[in-house]
Design an enzyme around this catalytic site. Structure first.
Site, mmCIF file in Angstrom:
data_model
loop_
_atom_site.group_PDB
_atom_site.id
_atom_site.type_symbol
_atom_site.label_atom_id
_atom_site.label_comp_id
_atom_site.label_asym_id
_atom_site.label_seq_id
_atom_site.Cartn_x
_atom_site.Cartn_y
_atom_site.Cartn_z
ATOM 1 N N GLN A 152 0.843 -1.207 0.000
ATOM 2 C CA GLN A 152 0.000 0.000 0.000
ATOM 3 C C GLN A 152 0.872 1.249 0.000
ATOM 4 O O GLN A 152 1.794 1.364 0.822
ATOM 5 C CB GLN A 152 -0.928 0.065 1.211
ATOM 6 C CG GLN A 152 -1.944 1.191 1.012
ATOM 7 C CD GLN A 152 -2.719 1.588 2.252
ATOM 8 O OE1 GLN A 152 -2.135 1.946 3.265
ATOM 9 N NE2 GLN A 152 -4.037 1.523 2.179
ATOM 10 N N CYS A 198 -6.630 7.708 4.635
ATOM 11 C CA CYS A 198 -5.958 8.171 5.858
ATOM 12 C C CYS A 198 -6.327 9.629 6.142
ATOM 13 O O CYS A 198 -6.077 10.509 5.313
ATOM 14 C CB CYS A 198 -4.444 8.023 5.709
ATOM 15 S SG CYS A 198 -3.577 8.567 7.187
ATOM 16 N N LYS A 221 -8.051 1.792 -1.433
ATOM 17 C CA LYS A 221 -8.827 1.685 -0.191
ATOM 18 C C LYS A 221 -9.358 3.079 0.127
ATOM 19 O O LYS A 221 -8.568 4.013 0.326
ATOM 20 C CB LYS A 221 -7.929 1.160 0.926
ATOM 21 C CG LYS A 221 -8.591 1.094 2.294
ATOM 22 C CD LYS A 221 -7.733 0.276 3.256
ATOM 23 C CE LYS A 221 -8.284 0.263 4.669
ATOM 24 N NZ LYS A 221 -7.961 1.463 5.444
ATOM 25 N N ASN A 257 -14.622 -3.086 5.081
ATOM 26 C CA ASN A 257 -13.689 -2.802 6.176
ATOM 27 C C ASN A 257 -14.363 -1.859 7.177
ATOM 28 O O ASN A 257 -15.217 -1.064 6.810
ATOM 29 C CB ASN A 257 -12.402 -2.169 5.601
ATOM 30 C CG ASN A 257 -11.452 -1.674 6.670
ATOM 31 O OD1 ASN A 257 -11.182 -0.475 6.764
ATOM 32 N ND2 ASN A 257 -10.958 -2.575 7.493
ATOM 33 N N GLY A 266 -15.336 -3.150 10.402
ATOM 34 C CA GLY A 266 -16.239 -3.921 11.263
ATOM 35 C C GLY A 266 -15.664 -4.353 12.605
ATOM 36 O O GLY A 266 -16.394 -4.893 13.448
ATOM 37 N N ALA A 319 -8.662 -4.825 10.524
ATOM 38 C CA ALA A 319 -7.511 -4.125 11.097
ATOM 39 C C ALA A 319 -7.456 -4.378 12.599
ATOM 40 O O ALA A 319 -6.727 -5.269 13.068
ATOM 41 C CB ALA A 319 -7.569 -2.635 10.786
ATOM 42 N N ARG A 320 -8.250 -3.642 13.380
ATOM 43 C CA ARG A 320 -8.073 -3.709 14.833
ATOM 44 C C ARG A 320 -8.302 -5.108 15.416
ATOM 45 O O ARG A 320 -7.561 -5.535 16.307
ATOM 46 C CB ARG A 320 -8.984 -2.678 15.521
ATOM 47 C CG ARG A 320 -8.504 -1.240 15.315
ATOM 48 C CD ARG A 320 -9.587 -0.254 15.625
ATOM 49 N NE ARG A 320 -10.749 -0.457 14.768
ATOM 50 C CZ ARG A 320 -11.988 -0.104 15.063
ATOM 51 N NH1 ARG A 320 -12.243 0.469 16.223
ATOM 52 N NH2 ARG A 320 -12.974 -0.317 14.212
HETATM 53 C C1 FNR Z 1 -4.883 1.837 10.482
HETATM 54 N N1 FNR Z 1 -5.520 2.083 9.274
HETATM 55 C C2 FNR Z 1 -4.766 2.237 8.125
HETATM 56 N N2 FNR Z 1 -5.382 2.311 6.910
HETATM 57 C C3 FNR Z 1 -4.652 2.344 5.757
HETATM 58 O O1 FNR Z 1 -5.242 2.370 4.675
HETATM 59 N N3 FNR Z 1 -3.291 2.343 5.825
HETATM 60 C C4 FNR Z 1 -2.593 2.288 6.995
HETATM 61 O O2 FNR Z 1 -1.361 2.231 7.002
HETATM 62 C C5 FNR Z 1 -3.353 2.263 8.202
HETATM 63 N N4 FNR Z 1 -2.741 2.244 9.438
HETATM 64 C C6 FNR Z 1 -3.463 1.933 10.561
HETATM 65 C C7 FNR Z 1 -2.803 1.673 11.769
HETATM 66 C C8 FNR Z 1 -3.533 1.260 12.876
HETATM 67 C C9 FNR Z 1 -2.795 0.946 14.147
HETATM 68 C C10 FNR Z 1 -4.939 1.149 12.791
HETATM 69 C C11 FNR Z 1 -5.742 0.692 13.994
HETATM 70 C C12 FNR Z 1 -5.599 1.451 11.629
HETATM 71 C C13 FNR Z 1 -6.983 1.940 9.148
HETATM 72 C C14 FNR Z 1 -7.360 0.470 9.008
HETATM 73 O O3 FNR Z 1 -6.770 -0.152 7.908
HETATM 74 C C15 FNR Z 1 -8.883 0.296 8.930
HETATM 75 O O4 FNR Z 1 -9.364 0.991 7.806
HETATM 76 C C16 FNR Z 1 -9.635 0.784 10.170
HETATM 77 O O5 FNR Z 1 -8.969 0.442 11.374
HETATM 78 C C17 FNR Z 1 -11.038 0.188 10.214
HETATM 79 O O6 FNR Z 1 -10.984 -1.236 10.182
HETATM 80 P P1 FNR Z 1 -11.247 -2.121 11.502
HETATM 81 O O7 FNR Z 1 -10.219 -1.705 12.514
HETATM 82 O O8 FNR Z 1 -12.624 -1.787 11.984
HETATM 83 O O9 FNR Z 1 -11.107 -3.546 11.066
#
Ligand code: FNR
Length: 317
Positions: free
Chosen positions: A85, A114, A153, A212, A214, A240-241
């Site tokens: 990415q 972001c 994304k 994404n 959820g 992610a989380r």
């Molecule tokens: C992220 N997210 C994120 N998104 C992305 O496109 N590139 C990135 O490098 C990051 N970095 C990142 C770091 C951390 C620690 C977190 C918690 C989140 C966002 C992530 O990919 C995602 O879109 C959101 O967290 C929502 O998804 P979940 O957490 O509900 O599964």
């Protein structure tokens, strides 16, 4: 047609989401072992990566910046499944980065979600969402310029109609899939995810949509992954989380304890940093003793010394 053969397909998959400081190589390998189909690396800005050189080690391929920082590390085990990415606002620089990594990754993704200032002040991340011409220029340049699939994304826009119009424009660039974080750029993780927006997107395009957003709202266990996919009407799911808290969420047989996951994680940290820890000649044994893994340390060290000696012998011939 030949160009399509062996390409990563994004339909009906579960993916580890891109995560800064979390989605490093050991984490990605763990997620794959536990059952994830696709793993995204942490976002890498084009301004730091376009001048990288490639450095091949005992068991990794490193993309190293002029200041010697390793911007991206990968290995053969994830080759067909890792998505690189990037953060970019510049089609030409994006292409330089994509060409640099394309032989070692399965696909290239552009971050359009972001909301952090370090992304948006340069016109990257969610700033792109209000510049569809720039989105089209970046994605078309990548799709036409590399042989691997290109994806992006996004976050959702403030109305359903605007979101659907944007993804239709994105689809026309030829991207292989689109990941949709079901929150607006002003929304934080505590806000509920908008499954209805993801569903509307999935109904309006024919490429796979990866749902994404959820984690915590919907996805707490392996079974919840399918619930989220169905609620969002999407082809695939990206976590992610939930995966950061415990990457064994991808395990069909049920999650492992955090202690078990830590042990697996440390093994991968050792494997993927082996070249450095052998080259430095330092004794890291004490760190492993703390985790009761001294035998593992000694075995790995012996194996790596043997491989290094074999490589040197072959090189001498
Ligand atoms: C992220 N997210 C994120 N998104 C992305 O496109 N590139 C990135 O490098 C990051 N970095 C990142 C770091 C951390 C620690 C977190 C918690 C989140 C966002 C992530 O990919 C995602 O879109 C959101 O967290 C929502 O998804 P979940 O957490 O509900 O599964």
């Amino acid at each position: 047609m030949l160009k399509m053969m062996g390409r990563l397909c994004f339909a009906h998959k579960t993916a580890l989401a891109p995560m800064v400081r979390v989605g490093t190589l050991p984490m990605r390998l763990l997620a794959l072992d536990y059952g994830a189909d696709i793993v995204y690396c942490e976002v890498r800005m084009d301004i730091y990566t376009h001048t990288c050189h490639i450095s091949v080690h005992l068991n990794t391929v490193d993309f190293v910046a002029p200041d010697e920082r390793v911007m991206f590390r990968t290995c053969s085990k994830e080759k067909g499944r890792v998505v690189f990415q990037m953060g970019t606002a510049d089609p030409e620089r994006a292409l330089v980065v994509a060409k640099l990594v394309e032989n070692d990754v399965a696909a290239v993704d552009v971050n359009m979600g972001c909301p952090k200032e370090y992304s948006t002040k340069g016109g990257m991340g969610s700033a792109l969402l209000s510049d569809p011409e720039k989105i089209e220029a970046i994605l078309s340049t990548l799709v036409n310029g590399i042989s691997k699939p290109v994806t992006c994304k996004i976050r959702i826009l403030s109305t359903l109609e605007d979101t659907v119009n944007l993804v239709k424009r994105i689809e026309k660039t030829g991207v292989a899939a689109i990941a949709v974080h079901g929150r607006m750029k002003e929304e934080r993780p505590r806000h509920p995810v908008h499954c209805d927006y993801i569903q509307a997107v999935a109904e309006s395009v024919s490429i796979p949509v990866i749902a994404n957003g959820g984690s915590s709202d919907i996805v707490k266990t392996f079974e919840d992954i399918e619930k989220f996919r169905a609620a969002a009407g999407a082809s695939s799911v990206m976590l992610a989380r939930a995966a950061m808290w415990n990457p064994s969420i991808f395990r069909q047989q049920g999650a492992l304890s955090v202690e078990e996951v830590m042990e697996d994680y440390i093994r991968y940290v050792s494997d993927t940093t082996a070249a450095y820890f052998i080259r430095s000649g330092m004794n890291y044994g004490n760190n492993y003793e703390v985790f009761g893994m001294t035998d593992f340390y000694n075995k790995t060290k012996a194996e790596l010394e043997a491989r290094k000696a074999a490589l040197q012998t072959n090189g001498d011939q």
